[in-house]
Design an enzyme around this catalytic site. Structure first.
Site, PDB file in Angstrom:
ATOM      1  N   THR A  42     -70.344 -16.806 -50.907  1.00 43.53           N
ATOM      2  CA  THR A  42     -70.740 -18.127 -51.397  1.00 43.53           C
ATOM      3  C   THR A  42     -70.595 -19.164 -50.293  1.00 43.53           C
ATOM      4  O   THR A  42     -71.421 -20.068 -50.152  1.00 43.53           O
ATOM      5  CB  THR A  42     -69.894 -18.527 -52.617  1.00 43.53           C
ATOM      6  OG1 THR A  42     -69.885 -17.437 -53.527  1.00 43.53           O
ATOM      7  CG2 THR A  42     -70.475 -19.739 -53.301  1.00 43.53           C
ATOM      8  N   GLU A 219     -77.059 -12.836 -55.339  1.00 41.63           N
ATOM      9  CA  GLU A 219     -76.942 -11.677 -56.251  1.00 41.63           C
ATOM     10  C   GLU A 219     -78.250 -10.896 -56.296  1.00 41.63           C
ATOM     11  O   GLU A 219     -78.749 -10.523 -57.344  1.00 41.63           O
ATOM     12  CB  GLU A 219     -76.562 -12.131 -57.674  1.00 41.63           C
ATOM     13  CG  GLU A 219     -75.367 -13.040 -57.765  1.00 41.63           C
ATOM     14  CD  GLU A 219     -74.036 -12.311 -57.616  1.00 41.63           C
ATOM     15  OE1 GLU A 219     -74.031 -11.126 -57.198  1.00 41.63           O
ATOM     16  OE2 GLU A 219     -73.003 -12.937 -57.902  1.00 41.63           O
ATOM     17  N   ARG A 611     -62.003  -8.799 -58.392  1.00 39.09           N
ATOM     18  CA  ARG A 611     -61.797 -10.211 -58.734  1.00 39.09           C
ATOM     19  C   ARG A 611     -60.381 -10.649 -58.374  1.00 39.09           C
ATOM     20  O   ARG A 611     -60.091 -11.835 -58.296  1.00 39.09           O
ATOM     21  CB  ARG A 611     -62.008 -10.487 -60.233  1.00 39.09           C
ATOM     22  CG  ARG A 611     -63.390 -10.228 -60.819  1.00 39.09           C
ATOM     23  CD  ARG A 611     -64.493 -10.813 -60.022  1.00 39.09           C
ATOM     24  NE  ARG A 611     -65.008  -9.844 -59.073  1.00 39.09           N
ATOM     25  CZ  ARG A 611     -65.751 -10.153 -58.032  1.00 39.09           C
ATOM     26  NH1 ARG A 611     -66.083 -11.389 -57.800  1.00 39.09           N
ATOM     27  NH2 ARG A 611     -66.177  -9.220 -57.197  1.00 39.09           N
TER      28      ARG A 611
END
Length: 720
Positions: A42, A219, A611
């Site tokens: 990101t 993505e 995560r």
DNA sequence: GGCGTGTTACTTTTT
DNA sequence: GTAACACGCC
């Protein structure tokens, strides 16, 4: 969001590693970035956009597409922090909302009206049900779910009609006709109809190519072939297309995501540059090792190995609670312990589950421990019956041809228009070849022997409410105010109360959510970023957004509870993964469909693991209540793919658990005069697991307070 | 002809 | 916990 000065140009690439910097600095030409989990993806994308802006490229000529609204929103915020606020910001949207924009502008070329309705899953299913009755008649043995899936797959070009699925074909044909007649589109159409425009009306593509000189796709592994075709078409001329993805995180193949896109991209843009990001900045070493060793079991993947410099001990623990209540309690109490004594903020915790149904018991336990939480995804606010009803009124007002919405509300609240009347209206409207709403309007004025005076009066009442608002909602602004009056006119409050005659609690709750909906509308139309707040734009937004994002600002400091799918792209210091059981991860349904789905299920597990930054707590219940029955469960086979030495089995010591664990619910039960919770009366389930290090609850909790996770390496201390 | 009541089965993941 | 269906009552 704290306001910050825009960064000067040369500091934009300052803290990047070599490959990241190369990705940011390659601003022209096609570029493929393969970005492993936690590799700063990101950051690279947002800095790349900021760089383009700093080079003088106008923001509105950069098209950035992401997969979820959440990701789009986050990217927007991060770009805003990095760039000059006086310059135009690039439009960052999801594929579907980009589709809406295109259709809003040009759909009339395809014979639709500009105020088309967008049908979600529920609308789609109720339309299909109606059609199935109509077309197949008595044959109600067809599986509507797989019918819907087939229609979607054919529409998006993933499959073709064949001997096997041909029985759905008549339904599909009528479905298409009905959508057109109702001036409605479904989610697939938001992708497919723009493609149709591209093919049939070259001016559309010309305009888009002129408008967007730079295209970025996040993505990429989750895009469908139809979505790829949109991107390719827009970028074909200027060739400034940057796609970012990670094949190991592809978890949407059931929705049409295709690994073929990578091959198409390579074919269509042979001059592309490729950059691989493999350094992980997120997870502690053991967590990454576990993730790597799990994903290595997939045969169908591009070889890569993530590495990190972050060290920490005892990152991964596994717990085998007796049932889902103990599991939920374990999670809530552990959050409490770590947050309280370790000084970790609640929003640093993520609780992940495979299915939405696992959310409920955990929610209950968090409530019991008084832990602030927020649920992402799950049954959306906009799917609640009382909200769907209000939305249906709005849709009908915006688009009177929308029969699905009309049928939903024509007798809600009850006004004496029942099955027979609706059937009569259907036949009449088919005869007259016009919408139900027009038919009703015509009936009120014309003499028709088929309609009794009473029925006519009731129909008149319905139209009498809708009609004034059609004119009012035509004008933008003050929408919430108008909606408030509509809700009063309809006496929604009275209706909700009458639906719950014996207790007013749920009625109050429901009406409160209706009021909240009005508030959301008001907040939306008063947002300075919304240029022209029309009813259409509002409806389009809520059709595509799961949850009101503005809401999240208010409950910042709370634990995140969500499905693994919803967690993609996010990171947490502490991650709980509940229900690490065979049948759930991998999900039995997925394997039933096709054995080879196991690889996607494994990727899902991989996404969940990655995560976590510092602590990963996995739990697998020994028994779990599924629908009505209590099932014995086995641990997920994927658990065996994590090297033994990385896992510490968490065994609660009995006395502590017995005394404390059930107490909250037992107290509640006692207060209500109920017996003791029956969740302790279970059969002893053998849970044979290879011997791993066993730690007691006391030591477990104590460790968090004294060592604060036992982090030894370069991980920064937790913020207090 | 409409409506309230009691019965059933259903829950993978989402734009 | 809920939505859809069948049934009998008004």
């Amino acid at each position: 969001m704290p306001k910050r000065e825009p960064k000067p140009f040369d500091s934009l690439t300052g803290k990047l590693n070599g490959r990241q910097r190369a990705a940011v600095e390659t601003t022209t030409g096609p570029l493929l970035i393969i970005a492993g989990a936690g590799s700063g993806k990101t950051r690279v994308i947002t800095q790349r956009i900021a760089r383009l802006l700093a080079e003088g490229v106008a923001g509105k000529t950069i098209l950035a597409l992401t997969f979820t609204n959440k990701a789009a929103k986050e990217m927007r915020e991060r770009v805003r922090l990095l760039s000059d606020p006086t310059r135009s910001a690039p439009p960052i949207s999801t594929f579907h909302s980009f589709g809406v924009q295109i259709l809003r502008e040009w759909i009339t070329l395809l014979g639709f009206g500009r105020d088309f309705s967008i049908y979600d899953q529920i609308d789609k299913m109720s339309l299909l049900k109606e059609i199935a009755r109509e077309v197949l008649g008595a044959r109600n043995d067809v599986d509507l779910y797989s019918c819907a899936q087939t229609i979607s797959a054919v529409k998006t070009g993933r499959t073709e009609w064949n001997a096997e699925n041909d029985l759905y074909r008549p339904v599909a044909d009528v479905y298409r006709e009905h959508l057109r007649a109702y001036n409605a589109v479904d989610f697939d159409d938001l992708i497919v109809l723009p493609l149709e425009l591209f093919e049939r009306h070259s001016q559309v593509l010309d305009a888009l190519r002129e408008r967007y000189r730079y295209v970025m796709v996040d993505e990429f592994q989750d895009t469908s072939t139809a979505q790829y075709r949109i991107v390719e078409a827009v970028a074909r001329k200027h060739r400034n297309l940057c796609v970012v993805g990670d094949d190991d995180q592809s978890i949407y193949s059931w929705r049409g995501a295709s690994s073929l896109n990578m091959a198409y991209f390579e074919r269509d843009f042979p001059e592309r540059r490729e950059i691989k990001l493999e350094q992980n900045y997120r997870s502690a070493h053991d967590i990454l090792r576990a993730a790597n060793s799990v994903i290595a079991h997939n045969r169908n993947r591009k070889q890569k190995e993530l590495w990190t410099g972050l060290r920490a001990d005892r990152c991964i623990e596994v717990f085998f609670p007796a049932d889902e209540y103990e599991e939920a309690r374990f999670i809530a109490r552990t959050v409490r312990a770590i947050a309280g004594r370790g000084g970790v903020r609640l929003d640093k915790f993520g609780i992940l589950v495979r299915t939405n149904s696992l959310i409920a018991p955990i929610e209950e336990a968090l409530l019991g421990e008084n832990i602030a939480y927020r649920v992402s995804g799950g049954t959306s606010f906009f799917q609640r019956k009382e909200i769907k009803d209000i939305i249906a009124y709005l849709k009908l007002i915006a688009n009177p041809d929308d029969n699905v919405s009309l049928l939903r509300v024509v007798n809600t609240p009850r006004r004496g228009i029942g099955r027979k009347t609706v059937q009569m209206l259907r036949e009449l409207s088919a005869e007259r070849r016009e919408s139900l709403y027009s038919t009703i309007q015509a009936l009120i004025h014309a003499e028709d022997g088929r309609v009794s005076f009473k029925t006519r009066e009731r129909l008149e009442e319905f139209v009498g409410i809708i009609e004034p608002y059609r004119a009012e909602f035509l004008a933008p602004r003050k929408l919430a105010e108008k909606l408030g009056r509509l809700i009063d006119d309809l006496n929604i409050r009275g209706h909700i109360v009458s639906e719950h005659p014996d207790n007013e609690r749920p009625a109050r709750l429901k009406f409160r959510s209706v009021m909240r909906f009005v508030d959301m509308m008001s907040a939306w139309e008063n947002d300075p970023d919304v240029v022209a707040p029309t009813l259409f734009d509002f409806l389009a937004r809520i059709a595509l957004v799961n949850r009101d994002d503005n809401q999240e600002e208010s409950d910042r400091r709370s634990v995140h509870l969500m499905t693994i799918h919803a967690a993609k792209g996010l990171e947490f210091d502490v991650v709980f993964l509940a229900g690490v059981e065979d049948g759930l991860i991998p999900h039995a349904r997925a394997l039933e469909e096709d054995e080879s789905n196991i690889e996607e299920e494994r990727r899902l597990f991989y996404v969940a693991i990655t995560r976590a930054k510092r602590k990963l707590l996995l739990s697998a219940c020994r028994t779990r209540r599924v629908m009505r029955e209590v099932q014995e469960r086995a641990a997920s086979p994927f658990l065996d793919e994590i090297p033994d030495e990385l896992i510490h089995v968490h065994e609660p010591d009995e006395p502590v658990e017995q005394r404390d664990a059930g107490s909250f619910f037992d107290q509640i039960r006692a207060r209500l005069g109920l017996g003791r919770s029956d969740c302790r009366k279970r059969s002893p389930t053998p849970c044979v697991y290879r011997s791993r290090m066993i730690i007691s609850t006391r030591r477990f909790f104590a460790r968090f307070s004294s060592e604060s996770f036992g982090a030894t390496g370069s991980l920064p201390p937790f913020p207090v």
